[in-house]
Design a protein around this motif. Sequence first.
Motif, short mmCIF file in Angstrom:
data_model
loop_
_atom_site.label_atom_id
_atom_site.label_comp_id
_atom_site.label_asym_id
_atom_site.label_seq_id
_atom_site.Cartn_x
_atom_site.Cartn_y
_atom_site.Cartn_z
N GLU A 159 -0.98 -13.27 8.51
CA GLU A 159 -0.50 -11.83 9.10
C GLU A 159 -1.69 -10.89 9.45
O GLU A 159 -2.58 -10.83 8.68
CB GLU A 159 0.66 -11.29 8.30
CG GLU A 159 1.69 -11.73 8.13
CD GLU A 159 2.98 -11.08 7.31
OE1 GLU A 159 2.83 -9.83 7.48
OE2 GLU A 159 3.70 -11.85 6.50
N GLU A 160 -1.57 -10.14 10.74
CA GLU A 160 -2.44 -9.05 11.07
C GLU A 160 -2.57 -8.21 10.00
O GLU A 160 -1.66 -7.68 9.36
CB GLU A 160 -2.16 -8.66 12.36
CG GLU A 160 -3.05 -7.79 13.07
CD GLU A 160 -2.80 -7.27 14.44
OE1 GLU A 160 -2.84 -6.12 14.69
OE2 GLU A 160 -2.33 -8.19 15.16
N THR A 161 -3.64 -7.64 9.47
CA THR A 161 -3.92 -6.71 8.54
C THR A 161 -3.45 -5.32 9.01
O THR A 161 -4.02 -5.06 10.39
CB THR A 161 -5.09 -6.82 7.99
OG1 THR A 161 -6.17 -6.67 8.87
CG2 THR A 161 -5.32 -8.00 6.93
N ARG A 162 -3.07 -4.52 8.40
CA ARG A 162 -2.55 -3.21 8.96
C ARG A 162 -3.08 -2.25 7.99
O ARG A 162 -2.90 -2.39 6.66
CB ARG A 162 -0.98 -3.03 9.12
CG ARG A 162 -0.50 -4.01 10.34
CD ARG A 162 0.74 -3.64 10.47
NE ARG A 162 1.23 -4.85 11.19
CZ ARG A 162 2.20 -5.70 11.24
NH1 ARG A 162 2.56 -5.77 9.86
NH2 ARG A 162 2.25 -6.61 11.76
N VAL A 163 -3.52 -1.04 8.28
CA VAL A 163 -3.68 0.08 7.42
C VAL A 163 -2.86 1.24 7.63
O VAL A 163 -2.50 1.49 8.92
CB VAL A 163 -5.18 0.70 7.81
CG1 VAL A 163 -5.59 1.95 6.80
CG2 VAL A 163 -6.20 -0.31 7.63
N HIS A 164 -1.91 1.32 6.41
CA HIS A 164 -0.97 2.62 6.66
C HIS A 164 -1.44 3.78 6.81
O HIS A 164 -2.56 4.02 6.64
CB HIS A 164 -0.34 2.57 5.43
CG HIS A 164 0.46 1.26 5.00
ND1 HIS A 164 1.46 0.77 5.65
CD2 HIS A 164 0.31 0.34 4.07
CE1 HIS A 164 2.06 -0.40 5.22
NE2 HIS A 164 1.29 -0.74 4.07
N ASN A 165 -0.89 4.65 7.52
CA ASN A 165 -1.03 5.98 7.75
C ASN A 165 -1.63 6.51 6.62
O ASN A 165 -1.35 6.79 5.39
CB ASN A 165 -0.01 6.75 8.41
CG ASN A 165 0.19 6.41 9.94
OD1 ASN A 165 -0.75 5.50 10.45
ND2 ASN A 165 1.26 6.50 10.14
N ASN A 166 -2.76 7.58 6.70
CA ASN A 166 -3.24 8.53 5.54
C ASN A 166 -3.88 7.63 4.42
O ASN A 166 -4.02 8.03 3.51
CB ASN A 166 -2.25 9.30 4.97
CG ASN A 166 -1.46 10.32 6.23
OD1 ASN A 166 -2.14 10.62 6.94
ND2 ASN A 166 -0.20 10.53 6.17
N LYS A 167 -4.32 6.38 4.98
CA LYS A 167 -5.13 5.79 4.01
C LYS A 167 -6.70 5.48 4.60
O LYS A 167 -6.64 5.22 5.54
CB LYS A 167 -4.44 4.32 3.45
CG LYS A 167 -3.25 4.59 2.93
CD LYS A 167 -2.86 3.52 1.81
CE LYS A 167 -1.73 3.82 1.09
NZ LYS A 167 -1.36 2.82 0.03
#
Length: 181
Positions: A159-167
């Motif tokens: 799966e495509e990696t994602r960075v959560h908001n505020n991290k």
Amino acid sequence: NLDSATRESLYKFINLSTKGLLIISHDRVLLDFMDNIIEFTSIGINQYGGNYSHYVEQKQLKHDALERKIDQAKRTMKKTEKDIQENYEKHDQRRSKGRKAFLSGSIDKQTANSKRGRSEKSDRRMLTQNQRLFNQAKEDIDEIKLQIEVKKEINIELEETRVHNNKEVVAVENLAFSYGL
């Protein structure tokens, strides 16, 4: 991964070493320093005397020899199938000729029956022999195919990696970098 100076030091150490070393590497230059290559495959373990270049050559020769054996067995199967067909045709011709000879009266019933019995017996023997050759060639092919490694491609979908908001993924502060001497 080693830098070039460390890599050269390792090559030198290996050349000068009198001890046995177990090296697991994808570095083909390093593997060319080896005097024995052990290969782990899906069909077993193979040992090749010599360096990596020799291993590649020997592996190709082995593969080519197996392919030639398969081709030879296939030719034997085709020839045997052809021989079986030709024997059927010859048997039919001889039977037809014998039948005509009997109907024309040139041979009596007892002689015709005797010739037919001998002909059928020799045809059965020939068919059995050809069938045995055909089956042996087929078994040879199956056995040879077991010696050829079938490489299966491995596909993994992530799966495509994602960075959560505020991290933050990486934070670098006061980085100092110099290059060269």
